[in-house]
Design an enzyme around this catalytic site. Structure first.
Site, PDB file in Angstrom:
ATOM      1  CG  ASP A   1     -13.614   4.383 -22.582  1.00 42.09           C
ATOM      2  OD1 ASP A   1     -13.182   3.811 -23.603  1.00 42.09           O
ATOM      3  OD2 ASP A   1     -14.693   4.061 -22.048  1.00 42.09           O
TER       4      ASP A   1
ATOM      5  CB  CYS B   1     -10.750   2.909 -24.790  1.00 39.18           C
ATOM      6  SG  CYS B   1     -11.658   2.612 -26.323  1.00 39.18           S
TER       7      CYS B   1
ATOM      8  CB  CYS C   1     -15.576  -3.885 -23.924  1.00 38.92           C
ATOM      9  SG  CYS C   1     -16.355  -2.246 -24.020  1.00 38.92           S
TER      10      CYS C   1
END
Length: 273
Positions: free
Chosen positions: A16, A79, A192
């Site tokens: 990420d 991500c 997210c």
């Protein structure tokens, strides 16, 4: 013979832009306790949500190189911004050396299965929302699903700095969730990997009016299915865990417990030096 170079005992590689992807890593370790993981947080370059596509792709390839060197059998892009900008490139680059999974496709699949002919909301970074990737993928399902998207750029720095479950976070969330763009939605995608930390507040705002969709658990289930399908499940012993970051700060170290649910020791790995 498929996967003659990949073995169940090899680790999972997860990356990420920062430590937000630890929410996905935590869900993975809960569902797959025998799997070893190597997590990389590119804290030197976060947030990815405001970076160019070319920059995100360059960072992602560098990280993939590291994870492949560590023997990863799967690379999980934990991500949304990197899933948007670099997934296709990463999959091409990695080739047969590892399986590749992103955090968007499992959510899109779930939406298609459960929200035909309905309206769904999405909150995420500017990069994720402006890319239109969720809209394109949901439209391709041909299930007559309307998507309403809202960029919520203040949420990632707010969460990274530990401003959750307090008056400030509630004010910022209220500002976003009352936005007219999210009117009449019947479900809300938390687009997210940071956002699971504020899921309780989002759910409290909506009550029983809609489903709040957290990608971390869906991605963990999709990973399980991928490993099972390719005979790569490690089902013996307890997996090991390594957590690498490209830039160490005490702030990140102190916040990792929030994201992973337990104490995490970060190793500094300055990938670009």
């Amino acid at each position: 013979m498929e996967n003659n170079l990949l073995r169940p005992e090899q680790p999972l590689g997860i990356f990420d832009s920062g430590i937000g992807g630890l929410t996905v890593a935590h869900a993975v370790t809960r569902l797959l306790p025998s799997e070893s993981i190597i997590y990389f947080g590119d804290t030197a370059h976060l947030p990815y949500g405001d970076k160019s596509t070319a920059a995100i792709q360059a960072y992602s390839i560098k990280i993939c190189d590291l994870l492949l060197q560590q023997g990863a059998k799967v690379i999980l892009i934990a991500c949304n911004s990197a899933s948007v900008s670099a997934y296709d490139l990463v999959r091409e680059y990695v080739g047969s050396r590892a399986k590749v999974l992103n955090v968007i496709d499992p959510v899109v699949h779930y939406i298609g299965e459960n929200y035909a002919n309905r309206t769904v909301g999405l909150i995420g970074t500017r990069r994720t929302v402006s890319s239109g990737v969720y809209r394109q993928k949901i439209k391709a399902l041909r299930r007559n699903i309307t998507l309403k998207s809202l960029a919520t750029p203040l949420l990632v720095p707010m969460i990274e700095e530990g401003f959750v479950h307090n008056r400030l976070s509630q004010y910022i969330l209220d500002m976003y969730l009352t936005h007219k763009q999210l009117e009449s939605v019947e479900a809300l995608i938390l687009g997210c990997t940071h956002y699971p930390l504020i899921r309780p507040e989002v759910e409290a705002y909506y009550g029983d009016r809609l489903e709040v969709i957290d990608s971390s658990e869906m991605v963990a289930r999709a990973l399980y299915q991928l490993l099972e399908e390719h005979h790569l499940l490690n089902q013996s012993g307890e997996g090991t865990k390594r957590f690498l970051v490209s830039d160490f700060t005490r702030t990140f170290q102190s916040q990792t417990r929030l994201f992973f649910g337990e104490k995490v020791e970060l190793e500094t790995y300055p990938l670009w030096e």
